[in-house]
Design a protein around this motif. Structure first.
Motif, short mmCIF file in Angstrom:
data_model
loop_
_atom_site.label_atom_id
_atom_site.label_comp_id
_atom_site.label_asym_id
_atom_site.label_seq_id
_atom_site.Cartn_x
_atom_site.Cartn_y
_atom_site.Cartn_z
N LYS A 9 7.36 -0.24 1.15
CA LYS A 9 6.45 -1.38 1.32
C LYS A 9 6.21 -1.64 2.80
O LYS A 9 5.07 -1.88 3.22
CB LYS A 9 7.01 -2.63 0.65
CG LYS A 9 6.05 -3.79 0.71
CD LYS A 9 6.51 -4.95 -0.12
CE LYS A 9 5.45 -6.04 -0.11
NZ LYS A 9 5.81 -7.14 -1.00
N ARG A 23 -6.66 3.88 -1.84
CA ARG A 23 -5.45 3.95 -2.66
C ARG A 23 -4.90 5.38 -2.66
O ARG A 23 -3.71 5.60 -2.49
CB ARG A 23 -5.76 3.47 -4.07
CG ARG A 23 -4.54 3.47 -4.98
CD ARG A 23 -4.89 3.02 -6.38
NE ARG A 23 -3.74 3.12 -7.23
CZ ARG A 23 -2.96 2.11 -7.60
NH1 ARG A 23 -3.26 0.89 -7.19
NH2 ARG A 23 -1.92 2.30 -8.37
N ASP A 45 -0.13 -1.14 -6.84
CA ASP A 45 -0.66 -2.20 -7.70
C ASP A 45 -0.34 -3.58 -7.13
O ASP A 45 -1.19 -4.48 -7.14
CB ASP A 45 -0.08 -2.08 -9.12
CG ASP A 45 -0.63 -0.87 -9.88
OD1 ASP A 45 -1.69 -0.35 -9.48
OD2 ASP A 45 0.02 -0.45 -10.86
N SER A 46 0.89 -3.74 -6.63
CA SER A 46 1.26 -5.05 -6.06
C SER A 46 0.47 -5.33 -4.78
O SER A 46 0.09 -6.48 -4.52
CB SER A 46 2.76 -5.13 -5.80
OG SER A 46 3.14 -4.29 -4.74
N GLU A 48 -2.57 -4.25 -4.18
CA GLU A 48 -3.92 -4.60 -4.62
C GLU A 48 -3.96 -6.03 -5.17
O GLU A 48 -4.92 -6.76 -4.91
CB GLU A 48 -4.41 -3.61 -5.68
CG GLU A 48 -4.88 -2.31 -5.09
CD GLU A 48 -5.40 -1.33 -6.13
OE1 GLU A 48 -5.05 -1.45 -7.32
OE2 GLU A 48 -6.16 -0.44 -5.74
N ALA A 49 -2.93 -6.41 -5.91
CA ALA A 49 -2.87 -7.77 -6.46
C ALA A 49 -2.81 -8.80 -5.34
O ALA A 49 -3.39 -9.89 -5.45
CB ALA A 49 -1.68 -7.91 -7.39
N ALA A 50 -2.13 -8.46 -4.26
CA ALA A 50 -2.03 -9.36 -3.11
C ALA A 50 -3.24 -9.25 -2.18
O ALA A 50 -3.28 -9.89 -1.12
CB ALA A 50 -0.75 -9.06 -2.33
N LYS A 51 -4.20 -8.43 -2.58
CA LYS A 51 -5.44 -8.19 -1.82
C LYS A 51 -5.19 -7.61 -0.42
O LYS A 51 -5.96 -7.82 0.51
CB LYS A 51 -6.27 -9.46 -1.73
CG LYS A 51 -6.71 -9.99 -3.08
CD LYS A 51 -7.84 -10.95 -2.97
CE LYS A 51 -8.23 -11.58 -4.27
NZ LYS A 51 -8.50 -10.75 -5.37
N SER A 54 -7.64 -2.70 -0.72
CA SER A 54 -8.91 -2.95 -1.40
C SER A 54 -9.83 -1.74 -1.22
O SER A 54 -10.18 -1.39 -0.09
CB SER A 54 -9.56 -4.20 -0.83
OG SER A 54 -10.88 -4.32 -1.27
#
Length: 151
Positions: A9, A23, A45-46, A48-51, A54
């Motif tokens: 991360k 991605r 995925d996490s 992308e979820a946290a923007k 993109s």
């Protein structure tokens, strides 16, 4: 003092802090540092979820960086190589088509500045624009190319 290895991360955030990544590109870069128990897809995925990651933002960034130097074909090809496709690619293509001739003229003006004197010079200038990814129709418009005048 030894450095602690960065987590996946942390590496991903470092890459994203430098510039936008697709991605697919980020997954490829992170795969070099992943261990067997790391789940790259879940991490992406996490993000992308946290923007933080993109695809549309990446595509916009790439187009912005490349549009001043390259034609539509080359830009769209690069986007496809990064995994951008479908409706997103169609929308980008429509936006790029509107100003391709203007961009090609500016690139041509910076490089050459004057219309070609003979067929050999015209071919050289056309090859330059073609290698940059501009369409034959755009090249013809820029060079005011007359096919009968060519060879």
């Amino acid at each position: 003092m030894t450095k602690l290895p960065l987590s996946l991360k942390a590496r991903a955030l470092n890459y994203l802090a430098q510039r936008e990544h697709s991605r697919q590109e980020l997954a490829r870069k992170l795969a070099r540092h992943a261990r067997e128990d790391d789940d790259i897809d879940a991490l992406l995925d996490s993000l992308e979820a946290a923007k933080l990651l993109s695809e549309p933002r990446f595509a916009e960034s790439l187009v912005h960086r490349r549009a001043a130097r390259y034609g539509n074909h080359r830009i769209l090809s690069e986007l496809q190589s990064h995994g951008i496709g479908g409706e997103a690619l169609d929308a980008i293509e429509a936006g790029l088509k509107q100003d391709e001739t203007v961009r090609a003229r500016e690139i041509w003006r910076k490089k050459f500045g004057s219309l070609p004197e003979d067929a050999k010079e015209r071919a050289r200038q056309a090859r330059f624009l073609l290698q940059r990814g501009f369409s034959p129709a755009t090249i013809k418009a820029v060079l005011n190319y007359d096919i009968d005048d060519g060879e």
